[in-house]
Design a protein around this motif. Structure first.
Motif, PDB file in Angstrom:
ATOM      1  N   PRO A   1       0.834  -1.203   0.000  1.00 31.72           N
ATOM      2  CA  PRO A   1       0.000   0.000   0.000  1.00 31.72           C
ATOM      3  C   PRO A   1       0.874   1.261   0.000  1.00 31.72           C
ATOM      4  O   PRO A   1       1.967   1.256   0.553  1.00 31.72           O
ATOM      5  N   ASP A   2       0.364   2.350  -0.641  1.00 33.87           N
ATOM      6  CA  ASP A   2      -0.893   2.420  -1.367  1.00 33.87           C
ATOM      7  C   ASP A   2      -0.687   2.355  -2.878  1.00 33.87           C
ATOM      8  O   ASP A   2      -1.571   1.948  -3.622  1.00 33.87           O
ATOM      9  N   SER A   3       0.466   2.799  -3.350  1.00 31.33           N
ATOM     10  CA  SER A   3       0.651   3.012  -4.785  1.00 31.33           C
ATOM     11  C   SER A   3       0.718   1.723  -5.598  1.00 31.33           C
ATOM     12  O   SER A   3       0.669   1.767  -6.824  1.00 31.33           O
ATOM     13  N   SER A   4       0.820   0.563  -4.941  1.00 28.81           N
ATOM     14  CA  SER A   4       0.915  -0.706  -5.664  1.00 28.81           C
ATOM     15  C   SER A   4      -0.374  -1.520  -5.636  1.00 28.81           C
ATOM     16  O   SER A   4      -0.433  -2.608  -6.219  1.00 28.81           O
ATOM     17  N   LEU A   5      -1.401  -1.030  -4.970  1.00 26.42           N
ATOM     18  CA  LEU A   5      -2.636  -1.804  -4.841  1.00 26.42           C
ATOM     19  C   LEU A   5      -3.325  -1.987  -6.184  1.00 26.42           C
ATOM     20  O   LEU A   5      -3.893  -3.050  -6.467  1.00 26.42           O
TER      21      LEU A   5
END
Length: 472
Positions: free
Chosen positions: A291-295
């Motif tokens: 989290p968060d930018s890879s969700l």
């Protein structure tokens, strides 16, 4: 905005012209851009006759007091800026927007990006008698503009822009106008919007959403836009453009609800995850995103493979981004505070972890270790971008090869160092396929390939360089 300490940074900018609540809207917009800068913030507003400014250190809520905001409230025009910390230059004098006063008129200036020829220009200006008040390359613009003697204001600004090299998005405020300019490569993002008939600009469209503004379009490479009470003027300072939008904006920096060319970052990241699934052949029980930018990428990977996505890592939202936290020890401490595995989800499972990038390896090493301590049988790392191998000189806080694990280790060596059972990166070709599929006109991928679209010049002051070599 680059500081002459050798480290770069990401920033967020906003501007609005002709709205009775300009300063309040600027404050709200900057709050939505807080992820782009947490070290300092400021606002400069125009009454139509004079410019007034307020700025401070820290998060927006700490940087600007109620009293400061109240002093700017009556004015219908404003620009704002949030900035990130580096290992040097963390002082109020470097917080933007800058406000310059002279007998010919006031100038407010905010920048996102980095001028790669700033040091050479600065030396020439100093040799000619100029005295600089900050260590910011943005101040170079103000000195050059002040020295232009012929032509109207727009022509002077265009002349100065043609002297600059690098990645820059400028918002330039005079008492009676707001000028916006993007470098000829369009490396840093800049968007045009409208609120109640008033034009506004921002680094990301999430700022427009926050204030209820309409997103009109992306500002193009080499474009110069002037906004006055009479309306809006579109122009270019050069026709020799070569679009190279920063790939890391798509991958990491921008908020998931922000849009590039009318496509949300979430959709782009999701498709990057789907693309990674075509190149990563691993059997697993669950997929989890960092989290968060890879969700979003984890969601796309899950849809493409049929492997169930779970929330196996929880994030403490009161800890800032570790990518841009100064000092390795501080970064490691921040990661431990930031991420926690959910034992009930990962215990006894073969886990695929999707992350958007690996820079220093600190976060990945911790995640693998923490998941295995929580009972994961296997931990496989998938990265929805290519190996980040090279420094960025255009506005991101990684400026030396020593800071980048992939510059000195191959994927197998990185896998071994972070302790993962496997490691797969997205290929450069597949990354580009995704971007072009969403209407991109070109990307900068120098951090992955070493193909720099803008030549790099000396950007470190000699005295700063000596301090860095001594470890100060």
């Amino acid at each position: 905005m680059h500081e002459f300490s050798g480290l770069n940074e990401e920033c967020g900018i906003f501007g609005i012209w002709g709205h009775p609540e300009a300063s309040e809207l600027t404050y709200i917009a900057l709050h939505s851009l807080q992820h782009r800068g947490q070290e300092g913030a400021g606002i400069v507003a125009s009454s139509g006759d004079y410019l007034f400014g307020a700025r401070g250190m820290g998060l927006l809520t700490s940087a600007l007091s109620k009293e400061q905001l109240a002093s700017l409230k009556p004015f219908p025009h404003a620009i704002g800026h949030v900035r990130y910390a580096t290992t040097g230059g963390s002082e109020l004098s470097n917080v933007q927007p800058f406000l310059f006063k002279s007998h010919t008129g006031d100038l407010g200036l905010a920048q996102n990006g980095n001028l790669v020829n700033a040091m050479n220009v600065r030396r020439a200006l100093e040799d000619d008698g100029a005295i600089f008040q900050t260590t910011s390359d943005s101040e170079v613009f103000a000195h050059l503009l002040r020295r232009e003697k012929t032509g109207n204001r727009k022509s002077k600004i265009k002349k100065v822009l043609r002297q600059l090299k690098g990645a820059f998005a400028f918002v330039i405020m005079h008492e009676d106008s707001l000028t916006v300019a993007l470098d000829k490569h369009g490396v840093r993002p800049l968007m045009l919007g409208q609120k109640d008939g008033a034009y506004c600009v921002a680094s990301e469209t999430c700022a427009f959403t926050a204030i209820g503004a309409e997103y009109i379009r992306d500002i193009e490479a080499g474009e110069v836009i002037t906004i006055t009470d009479d309306g809006i003027d579109f122009d270019h300072y050069t026709e020799r453009t070569s679009p190279h939008m920063c790939s890391m904006e798509y991958i990491y920096f921008a908020r998931a609800d922000s849009e590039f060319r009318n496509t949300s970052t979430y959709r782009i990241r999701k498709e990057l995850g789907r693309a990674l699934a075509t190149e990563m052949d691993v059997e697993a029980d669950i997929v989890i995103g960092v989290p968060d930018s890879s969700l979003a990428a984890a969601n796309g990977f899950s849809e493409a493979t049929g492997i169930r996505q779970e929330q196996g890592l929880l994030k403490n939202r009161y800890v800032g981004r570790t990518f841009i936290t100064p000092g390795q020890e501080a970064r490691e401490r921040a990661v431990r505070m930031k991420l926690s595995p959910v034992r009930d989800i990962v215990e006894g499972k073969r886990v695929i972890v999707i992350d958007d990038s690996i820079v220093r390896g600190t976060t990945s090493r911790f995640i693998v270790k923490a998941l295995k301590q929580a009972g994961a049988e296997e931990v496989h790392m998938g990265v929805s971008s290519p190996p980040l191998k090279n420094p960025c000189y255009y506005g991101i806080d990684v400026s030396t090869h020593a800071e980048i694990i992939a510059s000195r280790k191959n994927p197998e060596e990185i896998r071994e160092e972070i302790g993962a059972d496997s490691l797969t990166y997205l290929s450069v070709d597949r990354m580009h396929e995704v971007y072009y599929g969403f209407g991109s006109k070109g990307q900068c991928d120098a951090c992955f390939t070493g193909n720099y679209p803008i030549d790099i010049e000396e950007t470190i002051l000699p005295q700063e360089k000596d301090l860095k070599q001594k470890g100060v």
